[in-house]
Design an enzyme around this catalytic site. Structure first.
Site, mmCIF file in Angstrom:
data_model
loop_
_atom_site.group_PDB
_atom_site.id
_atom_site.type_symbol
_atom_site.label_atom_id
_atom_site.label_comp_id
_atom_site.label_asym_id
_atom_site.label_seq_id
_atom_site.Cartn_x
_atom_site.Cartn_y
_atom_site.Cartn_z
ATOM 1 N N LYS A 15 -2.419 -7.711 -11.782
ATOM 2 C CA LYS A 15 -3.197 -8.325 -10.688
ATOM 3 C C LYS A 15 -4.561 -7.637 -10.585
ATOM 4 C CE LYS A 15 1.146 -9.259 -8.380
ATOM 5 N NZ LYS A 15 1.756 -10.004 -7.304
ATOM 6 N N SER A 22 9.598 -9.344 -7.531
ATOM 7 C CA SER A 22 10.206 -8.047 -7.182
ATOM 8 C C SER A 22 11.255 -7.601 -8.195
ATOM 9 C CB SER A 22 10.777 -8.087 -5.763
ATOM 10 O OG SER A 22 9.738 -8.359 -4.827
#
Ligand code: PEP
Length: 249
Positions: free
Chosen positions: A13, A211
């Site tokens: 990211k 996750s």
């Protein structure tokens, strides 16, 4: 257990710096050995040159987090698939939910991005996934099938060359992971959709993202239609990322 060579992809990211990237890659290269799975890291675009230099000759491949819908021209801020290819990029994430949400990327944009990547010889990692509200309303299958259908529609039989990432939006960065059963159920739906589109659906890798971490990776990766992971937070910690790589085959 998946029949396909698994792929572990790290989505950094908008994180990193020249110094932090160098340190993280150094730790990854020191620990990765000869992985049984394919491994790719996707840094922010401005660091692709640095990462190309650091990863050349290593078992870790380079990926991008996005690609333009256009070939070239007056598209300020965009980066084309051919430009990514110049930097040794092998994979490009397209349609990540953060881009669908914050950059208003539609299913059609995502399909065009996948097409541009494929035309440049880059494997698109096409992200699909439902929000919490959509799951609670029983819309999960409808949403992911709609998102993938756009990519199939525009790319035809070339869809056998893509990677799909099922990323439930409610699981991204929240610490809430889909159970292996929940994830497998959606992966099976996506596999069936691919089977209706291509005779080579069995070779398409479908990653799980949301996750995934060192503790839950093995159980998720053991599911028959889970062929790897798209990893956000845990990709920034070398020990965690390497444990996920070790859990894959
Ligand atoms: C992602 O960004 O694709 C992702 C899965 O993030 P996280 O692993 O942090 O949930």
């Amino acid at each position: 257990m998946s029949k396909r060579k698994q792929l572990i992809a790290g989505n950094w990211k908008m994180n990193g710096s020249l110094a932090a990237n160098e340190a993280l890659v150094g730790e990854l290269l020191a620990g990765v050995g000869q992985p049984a799975c394919d491994v790719v890291v996707c840094p922010p675009g401005v660091y692709l040159g640095q990462l190309q230099r650091l990863l050349t000759g290593s078992p870790i491949e380079l990926g991008a987090q996005n690609v333009s819908t256009h070939d070239n021209g007056a598209f300020t801020g965009d980066v084309s698939a051919d430009m990514l290819k110049d930097f040794g990029v092998r994979y490009a994430i397209v349609g990540h939910s953060e881009r669908r949400q914050h950059q208003a990327e539609s299913d059609v944009h995502v399909a065009i991005k996948a097409k541009r990547a494929l035309a440049a010889g880059i494997t698109p990692i096409v992200c699909v996934g439902e929000t919490l509200r959509e799951r609670e309303e029983g819309m999960t299958d409808f949403i992911v099938k709609r998102q993938l259908a756009a990519v199939i529609h525009l790319n035809g039989h070339c869809v056998s060359e893509i990677v799909v990432a099922y990323e439930p939006v409610w699981a991204i960065g929240t610490g809430k992971t889909a159970t292996p059963e929940q994830a497998q159920a959606v992966h099976a739906v996506l596999r069936a959709q691919l089977k209706a589109a291509t005779e080579h659906a069995d070779r398409v890798r479908i990653l799980y993202g949301g996750s995934m971490n060192a503790a839950n990776a093995a159980e998720l990766l053991a599911q028959p239609d889970i062929d790897g992971g798209l990893i956000g937070g845990a990709a920034l910690k070398s020990a965690d990322f390497l444990k996920i790589v070790s859990a894959a085959q």
